[in-house]
Every structure is written in structure tokens, then in C-alpha cells.
Design an enzyme around this catalytic site. Sequence first.
Site, PDB file in Angstrom:
ATOM      1  N   ASN A   6      49.270  56.934  18.616  1.00  0.00           N
ATOM      2  CA  ASN A   6      49.283  56.018  17.666  1.00  0.00           C
ATOM      3  C   ASN A   6      50.733  56.059  16.992  1.00  0.00           C
ATOM      4  O   ASN A   6      50.627  57.105  16.220  1.00  0.00           O
ATOM      5  CB  ASN A   6      48.356  55.862  16.647  1.00  0.00           C
ATOM      6  CG  ASN A   6      48.455  54.869  15.477  1.00  0.00           C
ATOM      7  OD1 ASN A   6      49.280  54.048  15.645  1.00  0.00           O
ATOM      8  ND2 ASN A   6      47.821  55.082  14.351  1.00  0.00           N
ATOM      9  N   TRP A   7      51.675  55.401  17.335  1.00  0.00           N
ATOM     10  CA  TRP A   7      52.995  55.472  16.702  1.00  0.00           C
ATOM     11  C   TRP A   7      53.184  54.887  15.370  1.00  0.00           C
ATOM     12  O   TRP A   7      54.158  55.169  14.684  1.00  0.00           O
ATOM     13  CB  TRP A   7      53.874  54.809  17.586  1.00  0.00           C
ATOM     14  CG  TRP A   7      53.999  55.579  19.121  1.00  0.00           C
ATOM     15  CD1 TRP A   7      53.590  56.683  19.430  1.00  0.00           C
ATOM     16  CD2 TRP A   7      55.058  55.313  20.011  1.00  0.00           C
ATOM     17  NE1 TRP A   7      53.826  56.948  20.802  1.00  0.00           N
ATOM     18  CE2 TRP A   7      54.709  55.950  21.106  1.00  0.00           C
ATOM     19  CE3 TRP A   7      55.940  54.141  20.259  1.00  0.00           C
ATOM     20  CZ2 TRP A   7      55.619  56.129  22.326  1.00  0.00           C
ATOM     21  CZ3 TRP A   7      56.537  54.123  21.271  1.00  0.00           C
ATOM     22  CH2 TRP A   7      56.482  55.102  22.451  1.00  0.00           C
ATOM     23  N   LYS A   8      52.106  54.248  14.781  1.00  0.00           N
ATOM     24  CA  LYS A   8      52.199  53.822  13.567  1.00  0.00           C
ATOM     25  C   LYS A   8      53.776  52.950  13.299  1.00  0.00           C
ATOM     26  O   LYS A   8      53.944  52.365  14.296  1.00  0.00           O
ATOM     27  CB  LYS A   8      52.186  54.662  12.366  1.00  0.00           C
ATOM     28  CG  LYS A   8      50.951  55.637  12.719  1.00  0.00           C
ATOM     29  CD  LYS A   8      50.780  56.558  11.449  1.00  0.00           C
ATOM     30  CE  LYS A   8      49.396  57.584  11.949  1.00  0.00           C
ATOM     31  NZ  LYS A   8      48.867  58.087  10.899  1.00  0.00           N
ATOM     32  N   HIS A  91      42.311  50.629  12.082  1.00  0.00           N
ATOM     33  CA  HIS A  91      42.881  51.975  11.953  1.00  0.00           C
ATOM     34  C   HIS A  91      42.616  52.176  10.326  1.00  0.00           C
ATOM     35  O   HIS A  91      42.593  51.162   9.523  1.00  0.00           O
ATOM     36  CB  HIS A  91      44.347  52.062  12.391  1.00  0.00           C
ATOM     37  CG  HIS A  91      44.612  53.452  12.111  1.00  0.00           C
ATOM     38  ND1 HIS A  91      45.137  54.000  10.771  1.00  0.00           N
ATOM     39  CD2 HIS A  91      44.799  54.446  12.890  1.00  0.00           C
ATOM     40  CE1 HIS A  91      45.357  55.289  10.939  1.00  0.00           C
ATOM     41  NE2 HIS A  91      45.321  55.473  12.287  1.00  0.00           N
ATOM     42  N   GLU A  93      44.348  53.402   7.943  1.00  0.00           N
ATOM     43  CA  GLU A  93      45.615  52.907   7.177  1.00  0.00           C
ATOM     44  C   GLU A  93      45.439  51.172   7.139  1.00  0.00           C
ATOM     45  O   GLU A  93      45.811  50.811   5.727  1.00  0.00           O
ATOM     46  CB  GLU A  93      46.825  52.940   7.912  1.00  0.00           C
ATOM     47  CG  GLU A  93      47.070  54.723   7.603  1.00  0.00           C
ATOM     48  CD  GLU A  93      48.035  55.197   8.723  1.00  0.00           C
ATOM     49  OE1 GLU A  93      48.625  54.649   9.761  1.00  0.00           O
ATOM     50  OE2 GLU A  93      48.027  56.667   9.009  1.00  0.00           O
ATOM     51  N   GLU A 157      37.567  58.651  13.240  1.00  0.00           N
ATOM     52  CA  GLU A 157      38.831  59.389  12.219  1.00  0.00           C
ATOM     53  C   GLU A 157      38.333  59.477  10.874  1.00  0.00           C
ATOM     54  O   GLU A 157      38.537  58.816  10.109  1.00  0.00           O
ATOM     55  CB  GLU A 157      39.988  58.505  12.530  1.00  0.00           C
ATOM     56  CG  GLU A 157      40.479  58.167  13.874  1.00  0.00           C
ATOM     57  CD  GLU A 157      41.910  57.969  14.058  1.00  0.00           C
ATOM     58  OE1 GLU A 157      42.707  58.358  14.716  1.00  0.00           O
ATOM     59  OE2 GLU A 157      42.359  56.791  13.337  1.00  0.00           O
ATOM     60  N   GLY A 163      46.670  62.454   9.112  1.00  0.00           N
ATOM     61  CA  GLY A 163      48.058  62.750   8.474  1.00  0.00           C
ATOM     62  C   GLY A 163      48.273  63.552   7.437  1.00  0.00           C
ATOM     63  O   GLY A 163      49.102  64.056   6.498  1.00  0.00           O
ATOM     64  N   SER A 193      44.771  64.720  12.532  1.00  0.00           N
ATOM     65  CA  SER A 193      45.805  65.842  12.710  1.00  0.00           C
ATOM     66  C   SER A 193      45.489  66.878  13.903  1.00  0.00           C
ATOM     67  O   SER A 193      45.367  67.818  14.066  1.00  0.00           O
ATOM     68  CB  SER A 193      45.416  66.742  11.478  1.00  0.00           C
ATOM     69  OG  SER A 193      45.650  66.079  10.202  1.00  0.00           O
TER      70      SER A 193
HETATM   71  C1  PEP Z   1      46.262  58.487  13.646  1.00  0.00           C
HETATM   72  O1  PEP Z   1      47.072  57.768  12.909  1.00  0.00           O
HETATM   73  O2  PEP Z   1      45.381  57.594  14.064  1.00  0.00           O
HETATM   74  C2  PEP Z   1      45.947  59.782  13.217  1.00  0.00           C
HETATM   75  C3  PEP Z   1      45.048  60.294  13.558  1.00  0.00           C
HETATM   76  O3  PEP Z   1      46.958  60.494  12.536  1.00  0.00           O
HETATM   77  P1  PEP Z   1      47.244  61.898  12.788  1.00  0.00           P
HETATM   78  O4  PEP Z   1      47.027  62.465  13.826  1.00  0.00           O
HETATM   79  O5  PEP Z   1      48.804  61.969  12.155  1.00  0.00           O
HETATM   80  O6  PEP Z   1      46.385  62.771  11.597  1.00  0.00           O
END
Ligand code: PEP
Length: 233
Positions: A6-8, A91, A93, A157, A163, A193
Site C-alpha cells: 500500500n503506497w498511500k 483502510h 487511515e 490491521e 506506521g 509495520s
Molecule cells: C498499511 O498502510 O496498510 C500499513 C500496514 O502500514 P505500515 O506497514 O507502514 O504499518
Amino acid sequence: MLIAGNWKMYKGPAEAAAFCRELRERDLPDDVDVVVCPPYVSLEPAVQALAGTEIGVFAQNVHWELEGPFTGEISAPMLREAGVYGTLVAHSERRQLCGETDESARARTRIALEQGLHVILCVGETEREREAGETEAVLRRQLADVEPDDSLVIAYEPVWAIGTGKTATPDVAEQAHELIKSLVDVPVLYGGSVKPDNAAELLAQPAIDGALVGGASLDLDSFVAICRAGSRS
Ligand code: PEP
């Protein structure tokens, strides 16, 4: 095994295309499905750069209507037309920052599946909810009325691990994955992470069917290392 990056809100069209051109040259394991999720404007360049490969391009969101007066939104048929294979939905976010609800997540999931897109539906509890012992109730609420589908994958998640550098222990993740599978019998990815140095241990858990990777998917070498950590061969 599925590894999705996931590049956000990172990597515009030129950077996305360059990343994908390099990714397709890397030696990726045959038993791992690899997906990248660029921002909207970088979807077509990614699709073109990965043409003829097995690497899938997913959007990060999709609207629940097919078309209409929804300024700033993108529909499932538009994604299909752009050659996109699937989409993330809900997601954390988007749940935290953009008003995503369980209801809108269900509507997005439904239309995307109906329109032939694959879906990675994201669920997970916040730190406060975990500390209050509400993890199971939150997952049950987020997954209420979600039906299994061959094109549906769920990403667990835990919000406190995204993050933040904090990762769920393999046991904590495994427990949540077992609950999710008992509610909706589809593959379940872990996200939060995931890095090259913790991926193998997490992905070795029987109920973990892959990973949704944020930060570590932006760097080619670390993303490839995580994909390799998912191989059982
Ligand atoms: C994500 O954005 O779905 C995610 C899991 O981020 P990170 O791996 O940076 O925690």
C-alpha cells in the site's frame, strides 16, 4: 500467499512506473501473489509497466456508486477500464481521517465485487479498543453482513501497529486471524509495520495468508525481501 504494497499518498506517475519496471525484473517467488496499490494517478502507469506479468495493480479506494455527482470520487467501472485488478477498501487511515464507516465499507466492497474487482477489506481495532478488551466486538461489527467471496480478502490491521513500528506478536495476530476466518471464511492478510526482518515469522503462522505492507513497500529491496519471506518453497 499474497503480499500487497500500500503506497498511500506516495509515488506519482513517473516514480510508480520506474518502481514497477524494476519490480518486474526481480526474481519473485512463484507461490506468492504480489500486488501494488498506487495512488489513483499512478494506477495506469503501473498497469502499463507491469503488463504481461502476474503482479496485480490495486486502487486504494473505490466509490459505492457506478457514476454520478460525486466530485473527487472514482468508480469501479473506471478502475476496470484503467486495467486495475482490485482495490483496498476501508483502510484504517480512511476510517480515521476520511469518515469511512462499516456501512460505507460494505457498500464499496459490494459494488467492487459486483463489478469484477478483487477486494482487500481492511479491519482492525484501535489501541484503546484493544486495551478495553473490545477487539472481538470491533471485528464482529466491522465484518457484520460481509459474505465470503472468491475475490474477497480481508486484511487484519490493528490500528496501533500501522506506521508506528509496533507489530502485533505472531500469537496476537494469529488469534485475530482465527476469529476473522470464523466470521468470514476468506484469506486474511496481516498489516502493521511488516518489515523484512519480521515478515518470515508472521507469515509462518497458519492463519496468516499474506501481508498488507505500508512503509516497507515503498522501497524496492525491502518489498522484494518481504515477498520472498512469504514463499513456502
Ligand atoms: C498499511 O498502510 O496498510 C500499513 C500496514 O502500514 P505500515 O506497514 O507502514 O504499518
